[in-house]
Design a protein around this motif. Structure first.
Motif, short mmCIF file in Angstrom:
data_model
loop_
_atom_site.label_atom_id
_atom_site.label_comp_id
_atom_site.label_asym_id
_atom_site.label_seq_id
_atom_site.Cartn_x
_atom_site.Cartn_y
_atom_site.Cartn_z
N MET A 1 -2.81 5.59 12.79
CA MET A 1 -3.30 6.68 11.78
C MET A 1 -4.54 7.37 11.70
SD MET A 1 -2.04 6.70 7.65
CE MET A 1 -0.65 6.12 7.92
N GLY A 2 -5.54 6.70 11.92
CA GLY A 2 -6.65 7.28 12.03
C GLY A 2 -7.23 7.86 10.86
N LYS A 3 -6.89 7.22 9.58
CA LYS A 3 -7.65 7.68 8.31
C LYS A 3 -8.25 6.48 7.88
CE LYS A 3 -5.45 10.91 6.26
NZ LYS A 3 -4.64 11.83 5.25
N GLU A 4 -8.43 6.40 6.52
CA GLU A 4 -9.16 5.29 5.81
C GLU A 4 -8.48 4.06 6.03
OE1 GLU A 4 -10.04 5.67 1.60
OE2 GLU A 4 -10.90 7.64 2.01
N VAL A 5 -9.06 2.89 6.04
CA VAL A 5 -8.61 1.68 6.28
C VAL A 5 -9.25 0.88 5.15
CG1 VAL A 5 -8.29 -0.17 8.02
CG2 VAL A 5 -8.36 2.03 8.80
N HIS A 6 -8.26 0.19 4.47
CA HIS A 6 -8.88 -0.86 3.43
C HIS A 6 -8.16 -2.27 4.04
CE1 HIS A 6 -9.56 2.29 0.26
NE2 HIS A 6 -9.54 2.86 1.28
N ALA A 7 -9.11 -3.16 3.44
CA ALA A 7 -8.80 -4.64 4.21
C ALA A 7 -8.76 -5.56 2.97
CB ALA A 7 -9.35 -5.19 5.11
N PHE A 8 -7.84 -6.35 2.61
CA PHE A 8 -7.94 -7.63 1.92
C PHE A 8 -7.20 -8.95 2.59
CE2 PHE A 8 -5.51 -10.65 -0.54
CZ PHE A 8 -6.56 -11.27 -1.18
N SER A 9 -7.84 -10.10 2.41
CA SER A 9 -7.07 -11.03 3.11
C SER A 9 -7.65 -12.27 2.30
CB SER A 9 -7.47 -11.48 4.40
OG SER A 9 -7.08 -12.45 5.19
N PRO A 10 -6.51 -13.44 1.99
CA PRO A 10 -6.88 -14.37 1.33
C PRO A 10 -8.27 -15.20 1.80
CG PRO A 10 -4.48 -14.46 1.59
CD PRO A 10 -5.16 -13.16 2.49
N ALA A 11 -8.47 -15.11 3.10
CA ALA A 11 -9.81 -15.61 3.70
C ALA A 11 -9.85 -15.01 5.19
CB ALA A 11 -9.54 -17.25 3.46
N TYR A 12 -11.02 -14.74 5.41
CA TYR A 12 -11.35 -14.13 6.40
C TYR A 12 -12.22 -15.36 7.54
CZ TYR A 12 -10.88 -9.85 4.08
OH TYR A 12 -10.49 -8.57 3.34
N LYS A 13 -11.91 -15.38 8.62
CA LYS A 13 -12.79 -16.14 9.74
C LYS A 13 -13.87 -15.56 10.16
CE LYS A 13 -10.06 -18.04 12.62
NZ LYS A 13 -9.10 -18.27 13.60
N PRO A 14 -15.03 -16.06 10.37
CA PRO A 14 -16.12 -15.22 11.19
C PRO A 14 -15.70 -14.25 12.17
CG PRO A 14 -16.87 -17.31 10.68
CD PRO A 14 -15.26 -17.38 10.39
N VAL B 1 -13.00 -1.02 9.32
CA VAL B 1 -12.66 -0.64 7.83
C VAL B 1 -13.63 0.23 7.14
CG1 VAL B 1 -11.28 -2.89 7.80
CG2 VAL B 1 -13.83 -2.60 6.79
N ASN B 2 -13.09 0.82 5.98
CA ASN B 2 -13.97 1.58 5.09
C ASN B 2 -14.12 0.73 3.95
OD1 ASN B 2 -11.72 3.70 6.38
ND2 ASN B 2 -13.95 4.56 6.26
N HIS B 3 -13.16 0.18 3.33
CA HIS B 3 -13.28 -0.74 1.97
C HIS B 3 -12.81 -2.14 2.74
CE1 HIS B 3 -13.02 2.02 -1.54
NE2 HIS B 3 -13.53 2.94 -0.50
N ILE B 4 -13.40 -3.10 1.94
CA ILE B 4 -12.87 -4.54 2.22
C ILE B 4 -13.08 -5.61 0.92
CG2 ILE B 4 -15.35 -5.24 2.90
CD1 ILE B 4 -13.73 -7.16 5.02
N SER B 5 -12.00 -6.14 0.49
CA SER B 5 -11.98 -6.86 -0.77
C SER B 5 -11.92 -8.35 -0.19
CB SER B 5 -11.00 -6.42 -1.69
OG SER B 5 -11.09 -5.26 -1.97
N PHE B 6 -12.77 -9.19 -1.22
CA PHE B 6 -12.66 -10.68 -0.79
C PHE B 6 -12.01 -11.14 -2.16
CE2 PHE B 6 -16.31 -8.84 1.38
CZ PHE B 6 -16.50 -9.52 2.53
N ARG C 1 -11.15 -9.31 -5.19
CA ARG C 1 -9.97 -9.40 -5.89
C ARG C 1 -9.89 -10.31 -7.34
NH1 ARG C 1 -4.02 -10.09 -3.24
NH2 ARG C 1 -2.92 -10.32 -5.19
N LEU C 2 -9.29 -9.72 -8.23
CA LEU C 2 -9.30 -10.33 -9.52
C LEU C 2 -7.83 -10.90 -9.60
CD1 LEU C 2 -11.08 -7.77 -11.85
CD2 LEU C 2 -12.23 -9.70 -10.46
N ASN C 3 -7.85 -11.86 -10.62
CA ASN C 3 -6.47 -12.47 -10.89
C ASN C 3 -6.39 -12.09 -12.34
OD1 ASN C 3 -4.11 -13.94 -11.98
ND2 ASN C 3 -4.66 -15.56 -10.91
#
Length: 379
Positions: free
Chosen positions: A78-91, A101-106, A129-131
């Motif tokens: 797509m080549g537009k904005e990329v946002h990311a969220f994952s329950p856990a990121y590995k190195p 990415v442009n945005h990343i949520s933890f 990320r909030l609950n």
């Protein structure tokens, strides 16, 4: 349902997306963006048919990804904005994601602290990320705010935390919900996280906003978002629906392979519930079948079963006006979202092809699958 689904040029089995219906949904979303002053991005976990991304990208701001592979799909297709969220990121994930990415949520404060130094100074907007501990989803399997959820940070755990460098909050607790659920969620966020709202730049309200469903109160959604922005004019709002983008945009074409008798008629199809429409078993839910009714509603009842060896590979019982015949087509409606993204090659059952009915009415076969696709997923 378009009569073209019965056209023999369309193979069976096949997922068929109708381009005009997809564009209609995107136009609805474009109205929300324009009138409410928000951004809407596509959640790839719900719809990742990248052959439609040229069209999707004309209306939406980009994509949200839950993995490196999804982020690559968003970036390169797509080549537009990329946002990311994952329950856990590995190195290794982080090394790749930060170039995509442009945005990343933890999902946790621990993850944010672990990768904070890598993120800062790269022009990437970071969030957590909030609950909200506010429940709206009807199905527990899809409820991120259920007790014991692994998703999001509760307000009690946020107290005293160092949020320097955090620019946004990510809140996702909806699943195919209406605008009133969005309103209640926003009020819950304001109530629980009021002390932090003045310091953030954006609020991502996640997916589950089924704004393209018939009967959805679109004006109420727009008004709700505008009112929130009036209360918090410094906060930019992002929505990331998946189902709503592809809602009622196409079907899964199948055909009857055999009919057997065991306490009633059972039609065995050339598709698999477990392999090709797993939400039917996981939620569970009953998909619509073109021309069919509830058991006993029409003259002839048939249990519809899949073509794998799993004993429970059964969809449900439907009634028809006529006796089904081997080779006859059975069309499952609304099978584009949360279907193609979740398929497997279980049991080596033939995987449905993928096609598009263009706005001209012509069918274009995009992809067929073969033995090599099955083989290459194994070792």
């Amino acid at each position: 349902m378009s009569d073209i689904m019965l056209n023999p040029v369309i193979p069976s089995p096949c997922y068929v997306c109708e381009e005009s219906k997809l564009e209609h949904n995107l136009q609805i979303m474009e109205r929300v963006q324009r009138e409410a002053g928000v951004d809407i991005i596509l959640a790839l976990k719900g719809f990742a048919m990248w052959s439609t991304f040229d069209l999707v990208g004309k209306y939406l701001k980009g994509c949200t990804a839950s993995s490196v592979w999804e982020a690559k799909l968003a970036k390169f297709e797509m080549g537009k904005e990329v946002h990311a969220f994952s329950p856990a990121y590995k190195p290794a994930d982080m090394d790749e994601l930060l170039n995509l990415v442009n945005h990343i949520s933890f999902n946790s404060l621990g993850q944010w602290q672990r990768y904070k130094e890598q993120v800062l100074g790269r022009g990437i907007s970071a969030g957590i990320r909030l609950n909200p501990e506010h429940r709206e989803a009807e199905t527990e399997l899809y409820d991120p705010s259920a007790p014991g959820s692994r998703l999001g940070i509760r307000v009690a755990d946020l107290a005293g935390a160092d949020l320097s460098g955090i620019e946004g909050f990510h809140v996702h607790n909806l699943c195919e919900c209406d605008s009133y659920a969005t309103e209640r969620t926003l009020l819950a966020v304001e109530k629980r996280f009021a002390k932090w709202l003045p310091s953030i730049k954006w609020l991502n309200l996640g997916g589950g906003h089924l704004m393209t469903k018939k009967g959805y109160n679109l004006q109420h959604l727009i008004d709700t978002l505008i009112q929130f922005k009036q209360r918090h004019p410094h906060i930019h709002i992002i929505l990331e629906p998946g189902s709503a983008v592809a809602w009622q945009t196409g079907s899964l074409v199948s055909e009857v392979v055999d009919i057997v008798e065991n306490e009633g008629q059972i039609a065995i199809l050339d598709i698999s519930a477990t392999g090709h429409m797993p939400d039917v078993l996981e939620m569970p839910y009953r998909p619509m079948v073109t021309g069919a009714g509830e058991p006993g509603e029409k003259a002839f009842d048939y249990k519809l079963g899949g073509n794998s060896c799993l004993a429970g590979d059964v969809i449900d019982t439907y009634s028809f006006d006529h006796k089904l015949a081997v080779g006859e087509r059975v069309i499952f409606e609304d099978m584009i979202h949360y279907t193609m993204v979740k398929t497997t090659f279980f049991n080596g059952v033939e995987h449905p092809a993928i096609g598009i009915i263009r706005t001209t009415g012509e069918f274009e076969l995009i992809r067929e699958f073969n033995y090599q696709d099955f083989r290459n997923r194994l070792s």
